[in-house]
Design an enzyme around this catalytic site. Sequence first.
Site, PDB file in Angstrom:
ATOM      1  N   CYS A 162      15.641   6.443   1.943  1.00 48.67           N
ATOM      2  CA  CYS A 162      13.863   6.966   1.475  1.00 48.67           C
ATOM      3  C   CYS A 162      13.148   6.221   2.367  1.00 48.67           C
ATOM      4  CB  CYS A 162      13.793   6.684  -0.478  1.00 48.67           C
ATOM      5  SG  CYS A 162      14.424   5.304  -0.239  1.00 48.67           S
ATOM      6  N   ALA A 197       9.538  -0.913   2.529  1.00 46.09           N
ATOM      7  CA  ALA A 197       9.194   0.189   1.060  1.00 46.09           C
ATOM      8  C   ALA A 197       9.443   0.357  -0.425  1.00 46.09           C
ATOM      9  CB  ALA A 197      10.196   1.944   1.798  1.00 46.09           C
ATOM     10  N   SER A 253      16.425   1.772   0.944  1.00 41.34           N
ATOM     11  CA  SER A 253      14.999   1.920   1.608  1.00 41.34           C
ATOM     12  C   SER A 253      15.070   1.633   2.544  1.00 41.34           C
ATOM     13  CB  SER A 253      14.154   0.884   0.663  1.00 41.34           C
ATOM     14  OG  SER A 253      13.980   0.051   1.109  1.00 41.34           O
ATOM     15  N   ASP A 254      14.054   2.249   3.400  1.00 43.16           N
ATOM     16  CA  ASP A 254      13.210   2.028   4.643  1.00 43.16           C
ATOM     17  C   ASP A 254      12.845   0.549   4.352  1.00 43.16           C
ATOM     18  OD1 ASP A 254      12.697   2.066   6.929  1.00 43.16           O
ATOM     19  OD2 ASP A 254      11.328   3.947   6.993  1.00 43.16           O
ATOM     20  N   CYS A 255      12.282  -0.081   5.822  1.00 47.76           N
ATOM     21  CA  CYS A 255      12.749  -1.917   5.463  1.00 47.76           C
ATOM     22  C   CYS A 255      11.258  -2.057   4.653  1.00 47.76           C
ATOM     23  CB  CYS A 255      12.992  -2.339   6.787  1.00 47.76           C
ATOM     24  SG  CYS A 255      14.482  -1.710   7.193  1.00 47.76           S
TER      25      CYS A 255
END
Length: 618
Positions: A208, A245, A241-243
């Site tokens: 995401c 996020a 998650s994106d880092c």
Amino acid sequence: MPLERRVLALLSNMTTEEKISQLSSNSAAIDHLDIPAFNWWTECLHGMWMPWDNAKAATFFPQPIGLAATWDTDFMEAVAGIISEEMRAINNEQFKLDKTHRGLNCFGPNINIFRDPRWGRGSETYGEDPHLTSRMGVSFVKGIQGGDKTYIKVGATCKHFAAYSLENADGYSRLSFNASVSHRDAADTYLPAFEACVTEGHAQSVMCSYNAVNGFPTCASPDLLQKQLRQDWTFPGVVVSDCGAVEGVFRSHKFAKSMAEGAADTLKAGTDMSCADYSYLRDSLNEGLIGQIDIDMALMRVLTQRFQLGMFDPPEQQPWSTIPMEVVGSQCHLEAAIEAVRKGSVLLKNKKLMPHHGSPKGLPLDASKLKKVSVLGPFANSPEMLLGNYYGTPAGPVTTPFEAIKAYLGDGVDVQLHEGTRVTGYAPNSEDAINACTDRDVCIFFVGSSMIAVHEQQGPGNAYAMWSGTTEGEGFDRSHIRLPGSQEEIIKAAAVNTDTLIIVVLVHGGPLDISWLEESDRISGILSAWYPGQGAAGIADILFGKTSPSGKLPVTFYYDNYTTIQTMSNMDMRSWPGRTYRYLQEPELYAFSHGLSYTTFEIPEVGSDGIPRCPSRP
């Protein structure tokens, strides 16, 4: 024992603290259960890169936009297979040393739609068309994950879900931007590639994104993660998650009132793992915002993937456990990178020019008739600037265009190198360009846009230095799409003041308005080579006719005035002036799928398809 029972048995013996420790991308070891530590964060967009261990070398292919320009799904799958081959080899070597695993999961492919030419990360994608992106994405996932029915070669992560295509434009940051997306645009532009990635490619993970969609941060969006992904597409895998996020739900979007609430929102929405930290779930649990069942559901999916990667089974049971380190950077892999440049470079213009004497000249260049060649431009002899972004330590040489041309022509030809200018920040050395192109057979300019820090000025940076790209990159959208700096000026100076044949090679990711070069009678040929990675030798093969160019544009080349009439933050695909070839209502410089060739086409015989087939043992 069936996989589900093995997962439940392992989970049932873990404490709450241990469970939470497995939901961060840098998962801790649990010694009493023989669970090794594992860092899920490895990049693989066009080669393996571990941001936390840059010493591990790998083969680097052209940026994904250059791979998309091949329009060849079989080739894409083969390239991805090479990338995962090297990742498995590195894992096997590490396991021999200390019984730990690394490089078995990767954050790729990037299947967002390149909807605006200014987007800094467009080069990481497969272009602007949802169907082409879907086909390339599925092929990449299949190549990365392998075809075994029991084990995954390397886990693929389709990113960034969803509608992510803005870094820092119109006063917005990607970390807090709310993408307002209609149902129609979601259905026919922003979501099809993700649906294909999980339903056809069977990707193990989905990432995401930083942004919100229609008011909900994507990592905390039940509509995206529960309804769309898990219910409608029956996705069984891990959502990561994106880092940063997860933290962004509170810190950037202000969607939650605390870190504990933000972590709870993401977990309950369907985000199973945080890159990098999910420790806030302890507070979420203590405050009653989540229950044990929420943690267990996420952990079941995470542990399932670890079992499928073979982390809890003897190596001899697994099909890739004997791949040796010798495959990393092997000659076959490097040749595949060169072939990718041959197949993906796009001939944008080819006009035969009549010199003052002799026959018309243009591409391909006749090497046998060349005596004096000048190679100019900031990309002519800088290995680092050829690699794009998301790269680590290359295994083997990064041949530059100058080196490739000099090697192709041999010692009998005088090949001179001239910088002329740098990408940004320097005045053009027009006099040098004029002198370099005076009394020469051909002048070849290598110009474009850069995704790295200006190493000439700043020196080597940290692992993230490339992301502060001078003209395009992660966190850095362009304000215009002209050739940056004074690069066009040095070409004009040579064109106006000499009568030497001029060829221009573009090294870039996003579209460029090079209308002057296209319209000028002095510019004979223009070739887009994208960011070629370790395959720049393929550029020389095209320039001198060893290979006929066959690449086609996966993205429209707009005129720069498009950037003055369209805002990046407008996610609507259809409203004037429209976006991409499907809805653009203004003239374009080069159309989507444009690409010239030297010759007519012939369907090859079976077995001569140019697909790299490298042995797993040298």
